[in-house]
Design a protein around this motif. Sequence first.
Motif, PDB file in Angstrom:
ATOM      1  N   THR A 201       0.827  -1.205   0.000  1.00 45.01           N
ATOM      2  CA  THR A 201       0.000   0.000   0.000  1.00 45.01           C
ATOM      3  C   THR A 201       0.860   1.253   0.000  1.00 45.01           C
ATOM      4  O   THR A 201       0.606   2.203  -0.751  1.00 45.01           O
ATOM      5  N   LEU A 202       1.890   1.267   0.850  1.00 47.33           N
ATOM      6  CA  LEU A 202       2.783   2.426   0.914  1.00 47.33           C
ATOM      7  C   LEU A 202       3.557   2.604  -0.386  1.00 47.33           C
ATOM      8  O   LEU A 202       3.616   3.713  -0.947  1.00 47.33           O
ATOM      9  N   VAL A 203       4.163   1.533  -0.875  1.00 47.44           N
ATOM     10  CA  VAL A 203       4.978   1.620  -2.096  1.00 47.44           C
ATOM     11  C   VAL A 203       4.118   2.039  -3.290  1.00 47.44           C
ATOM     12  O   VAL A 203       4.522   2.871  -4.111  1.00 47.44           O
ATOM     13  N   ASP A 213      -7.205  -4.187  -4.551  1.00 45.74           N
ATOM     14  CA  ASP A 213      -7.843  -4.241  -3.239  1.00 45.74           C
ATOM     15  C   ASP A 213      -7.402  -5.458  -2.438  1.00 45.74           C
ATOM     16  O   ASP A 213      -7.272  -5.392  -1.213  1.00 45.74           O
ATOM     17  N   ALA A 214      -7.169  -6.585  -3.121  1.00 46.94           N
ATOM     18  CA  ALA A 214      -6.769  -7.803  -2.409  1.00 46.94           C
ATOM     19  C   ALA A 214      -5.437  -7.612  -1.704  1.00 46.94           C
ATOM     20  O   ALA A 214      -5.215  -8.118  -0.603  1.00 46.94           O
ATOM     21  N   ALA A 219      -3.803  -5.102   5.437  1.00 49.06           N
ATOM     22  CA  ALA A 219      -3.320  -3.916   6.128  1.00 49.06           C
ATOM     23  C   ALA A 219      -4.455  -2.971   6.469  1.00 49.06           C
ATOM     24  O   ALA A 219      -4.536  -2.441   7.585  1.00 49.06           O
ATOM     25  N   LEU A 220      -5.346  -2.753   5.507  1.00 51.59           N
ATOM     26  CA  LEU A 220      -6.401  -1.792   5.760  1.00 51.59           C
ATOM     27  C   LEU A 220      -7.387  -2.301   6.797  1.00 51.59           C
ATOM     28  O   LEU A 220      -7.814  -1.549   7.672  1.00 51.59           O
ATOM     29  N   SER A 221      -7.740  -3.566   6.733  1.00 53.23           N
ATOM     30  CA  SER A 221      -8.664  -4.116   7.722  1.00 53.23           C
ATOM     31  C   SER A 221      -8.102  -3.966   9.129  1.00 53.23           C
ATOM     32  O   SER A 221      -8.805  -3.570  10.066  1.00 53.23           O
ATOM     33  N   ASN A 247      -9.377   7.734   3.281  1.00 53.15           N
ATOM     34  CA  ASN A 247      -9.404   8.158   1.876  1.00 53.15           C
ATOM     35  C   ASN A 247      -9.870   7.024   0.968  1.00 53.15           C
ATOM     36  O   ASN A 247      -9.246   6.720  -0.051  1.00 53.15           O
ATOM     37  N   LEU A 248     -10.982   6.402   1.352  1.00 60.53           N
ATOM     38  CA  LEU A 248     -11.535   5.288   0.595  1.00 60.53           C
ATOM     39  C   LEU A 248     -12.999   5.551   0.276  1.00 60.53           C
ATOM     40  O   LEU A 248     -13.686   6.290   0.981  1.00 60.53           O
ATOM     41  N   SER A 249     -13.472   4.918  -0.775  1.00 57.06           N
ATOM     42  CA  SER A 249     -14.901   4.968  -1.055  1.00 57.06           C
ATOM     43  C   SER A 249     -15.618   4.024  -0.099  1.00 57.06           C
ATOM     44  O   SER A 249     -15.020   3.075   0.422  1.00 57.06           O
TER      45      SER A 249
END
Length: 340
Positions: A201-203, A213-214, A219-221, A247-249
């Motif tokens: 996600t960072l990179v 998304d997969a 990380a996001l969860s 910053n997500l829908s």
Amino acid sequence: MPQSANGSSGRLRRYAVPEGLNPEQRFEHWRTWYGSAVETPMRLEKSARKTPVSFNPAAINLNGPGFSLIEMVNGPALGSWAPNPDAADLRLAYFRKAPGLTLALHGVPEPVSPGSVRFIDTSLGGSFDAPEGFHALQLNIDRSSLNVSEAELRSLLRLPDLAKHPIVGAFVIPALMSWKRPGIDREAPGTADILRSVMATLVGSLLETPVDDAAQKPALSRAVKKYLDASYDNPNLDVAMVAEKFNLSRRSLFYFFENDELRLGERIRALRTRKALELLLQAGAQRITYSEIATSCGFSNVQSLRRAVKEFTGMNVRDIQRSETVVRDALQQLRESLNH
């Protein structure tokens, strides 16, 4: 990159200076351990700064499938390393406490501010001058698992301090600060998935390349759950606020929780209800009004509290005190659902 012995668990090592050593022996013991733990041919020397007699460094490191983590609190020390041609890892360091730290990655010493986060390049020689109380965490990830090319790697290594990057605050630092829980060595494969997701996600954000998304999901969860744990008592907390925070829908956010026992809105209500039930079961709960409980748990009003308690226990609020065993069972089920 070290691997776990059997592929299903990691190797966890803790360091503390043994008792009965004089200051000189303490430093020598630490130097030997340090060189084997940081995965870089490192030479550690005493700092020109006076080393206190109580020199007492500590560290913990975890080696798992495709990753390693190390956290250390150091005494004053100088470190240097020769060029390391093995560039298979992507290394990220969080200098949590480093007042007066000097780091030379490209031949030019530069001060590093406390709280800095940056990629570390060991393909060139480097050095550091660490102060007393230096506290740092380093994450090494197998670069091939992130599909980072040589050119992309060079771009990342040239980046300055990343501490203010929103993904670093939301994902990276929480991941680096929460891995030392009991049993983490047995959870190394799951930890590896989370760390790869954090770094992907960072990179992806830094290189402005798409991340599916997969890849982001672990990380996001995890980051969202930690945010909810800390914020559920805010009566304004809802799905829209979480989406804005990360910053997500809303659609993406729901996707990240589609396979969880508790969806996002349900998790918020469950966290509030868990706290409410704990308050209602306290011996002095009769001295706390329902309105006070609702407010302290993030419910907008007493009616919302009543509905949530009914939803998760099947009981009315006024019956809680008379059915303690049933309520404690419901509370345990809530805790187990929230831990998934």
